[in-house]
Scaffold this motif. Structure first.
Motif, short mmCIF file in Angstrom:
data_model
loop_
_atom_site.label_atom_id
_atom_site.label_comp_id
_atom_site.label_asym_id
_atom_site.label_seq_id
_atom_site.Cartn_x
_atom_site.Cartn_y
_atom_site.Cartn_z
N THR A 293 -14.14 -70.24 58.59
CA THR A 293 -14.50 -69.92 57.16
C THR A 293 -14.93 -68.47 57.39
OG1 THR A 293 -15.48 -72.07 57.10
CG2 THR A 293 -16.44 -70.56 55.74
N VAL A 294 -15.53 -68.22 58.51
CA VAL A 294 -16.00 -66.71 58.75
C VAL A 294 -14.93 -66.03 58.75
CG1 VAL A 294 -16.40 -66.70 61.34
CG2 VAL A 294 -17.83 -65.19 59.64
N ARG A 295 -13.94 -66.09 59.55
CA ARG A 295 -12.61 -65.30 59.73
C ARG A 295 -11.99 -64.96 58.24
NH1 ARG A 295 -14.44 -64.40 64.36
NH2 ARG A 295 -13.76 -65.31 66.04
N LEU A 296 -11.83 -65.88 57.52
CA LEU A 296 -11.01 -65.81 56.17
C LEU A 296 -12.02 -64.92 55.22
CD1 LEU A 296 -8.99 -68.86 55.01
CD2 LEU A 296 -8.49 -66.47 55.44
N ALA A 297 -13.52 -65.15 55.34
CA ALA A 297 -14.34 -64.58 54.60
C ALA A 297 -14.37 -63.05 54.70
CB ALA A 297 -15.67 -64.97 54.33
N ASN A 298 -14.19 -62.87 56.16
CA ASN A 298 -14.39 -61.37 56.65
C ASN A 298 -13.14 -60.65 56.25
OD1 ASN A 298 -16.69 -61.67 57.91
ND2 ASN A 298 -15.85 -61.96 59.80
N ARG A 299 -11.73 -61.62 56.25
CA ARG A 299 -10.55 -60.90 55.86
C ARG A 299 -10.66 -60.43 54.33
NH1 ARG A 299 -8.30 -57.43 57.14
NH2 ARG A 299 -6.77 -56.91 55.62
N ARG A 300 -10.89 -61.46 53.42
CA ARG A 300 -11.24 -61.30 51.98
C ARG A 300 -12.27 -60.08 51.66
NH1 ARG A 300 -12.16 -67.53 51.49
NH2 ARG A 300 -9.82 -68.10 51.29
N ALA A 301 -13.20 -60.03 52.34
CA ALA A 301 -14.10 -58.89 52.04
C ALA A 301 -13.43 -57.60 52.49
CB ALA A 301 -15.51 -59.12 52.92
N ASP A 304 -11.02 -56.70 49.94
CA ASP A 304 -11.80 -56.09 48.68
C ASP A 304 -12.16 -54.58 48.89
OD1 ASP A 304 -11.08 -58.46 47.35
OD2 ASP A 304 -13.09 -59.34 47.59
#
Ligand code: FAQ
Length: 332
Positions: A293-301, A304
């Motif tokens: 979850t954190v890997r994808l959230a960081n990538r999305r941030a 953006d």
């Protein structure tokens, strides 16, 4: 079995091969390269897009576990080395996205697949890096596994992928040595540093072995990819090669590989090793690893946050195009 034989086995009623199909089969059988402008079966193109884009995503997501330690590395020299390594991984991702683009998929489409969570990336990057020794284990074990897997990919039948892999493998060898050196330094240090190194190796060993993919009997893509000479060896063959390479290196380091079943098998000429926990592997692939979850959230941030860079690059390219057109009009 060659791809030609596989296709014939699938459907004996198939029409006679076209000259393009025969040329493709010849390129594969003679170990020549298939280039972007050559005809290729749709399934070959799709397999390559799948593998190369997954590989590119792995390099990009793979920046995070080590990026986590850049500001905390124990010296300026260690920071500089780690930063250079993480930059190398970014470069690998970019060569690989470029190689995939030659097959007709856009970079935006690949990013969308990654950011929407529909694309796979290597299971290994969903594990966390709580200690400095993890930088050693990633270099030694993760880059080590990557080299075992990727050196044969330099001979991949698809030209742009094989050529990208040559440079990537050179850099991965350097990465592996820097990881080995971090662990060696810790193992020559205080008892506390030695414990930190061993504890880290205990956590990374099995996940690194899983990087090669499921056992051959559960690998739906291997047979086809090997017939097309995309993959040159099966997942289990490469995993065995990796264990054989690790055992003597672990002796030099003075660490114990966390598998009581490792022993030399005279008859096979290889080290035997224990069965891996494949339930854990499939859990990680299903998004339930330590850090998915954190890997994808960081990538999305990061994506953006980078919107203004993409916008500026587009504006710059448009201005360059306009300047070029004006110049051409003047010359004409
Ligand atoms: N993680 O039928 P197979 C690096 C999937 S880069 C997640 O055996 P295939 C550098 C597989 O995609 C590391 N998924 O598949 C670095 C397939 O799913 P699909 C990445 C996995 O393609 C170091 C399904 O399971 N390297 O480390 C994994 O024939 C340090 C069935 O599997 C590459 O990508 C896994 N471990 O063989 C960066 C190398 N294993 O697509 C930063 C190129 C399997 O059908 C720091 N790729 N799956 O939905 C390959 O060699 C192959 O694609 C394999 C898988 C061997 C990974």
């Amino acid at each position: 079995m060659t791809e030609a034989e596989l296709s014939r086995q699938r459907d004996v009623e198939q029409p006679a091969p076209t000259p393009e199909q025969l040329e493709f089969e010849r390129l594969i059988e003679t170990d020549s390269r298939v280039e972007p402008t050559d005809w290729m079966p749709e399934a070959y193109r799709k397999t390559l897009i799948r593998q190369i884009s997954q590989h590119a995503h792995s390099e990009i997501i793979g920046m995070q576990p080590e990026g986590n330690w850049i500001t905390r590395a124990p010296s300026l020299k260690r920071k500089a080395i780690l930063m250079a390594k993480v930059q190398d991984e970014a470069g690998h991702g970019l060569y690989l996205y470029s190689a995939a683009q030659t097959l007709g998929i856009s970079r935006d489409a690949m990013y969308d697949q990654l950011l929407s969570g529909t694309a796979k990336y290597s299971s290994i990057f969903n594990y966390t890096t709580p200690t400095w020794a993890d930088m050693g284990s990633i270099g030694w074990l993760v880059d080590g596994a990557a080299i075992c897997n990727q050196v044969p990919l330099c001979r991949c039948s698809y030209g742009p992928y094989g050529r990208a892999m040559v440079r990537i493998c050179k850099e991965e060898s350097f990465h592996q040595r820097q990881g080995f050196e971090i662990l060696l330094t810790l193992m020559r240090g205080t008892p506390e540093q030695q414990r930190m190194a061993q504890e880290s190796v205990n956590r990374w060993y099995a996940p690194a072995l899983m990087m090669f993919g499921p056992p051959d009997g559960e690998s739906p893509n291997s047979q086809r990819s090997m017939a097309w000479k995309i993959k040159r060896f099966s997942n289990d063959e490469l995993r065995q090669r990796f264990v054989d390479m690790l055992v003597p290196q672990a002796e030099v380091l003075g660490v114990t590989l966390p598998d009581p079943d490792i022993r030399w098998n005279e008859e096979r000429g290889h080290y035997d090793f224990g069965v891996l926990d494949w339930d854990e592997f499939y859990e990680v692939l299903a998004g339930r690893g330590q850090a998915n979850t954190v890997r994808l959230a960081n990538r999305r941030a990061a994506h953006d946050d980078g919107a203004w860079v993409r916008e500026a690059a587009r504006a710059y390219a448009a201005r360059e195009d306009a300047d070029r057109s004006t110049l051409l009009e003047r010359i004409a």
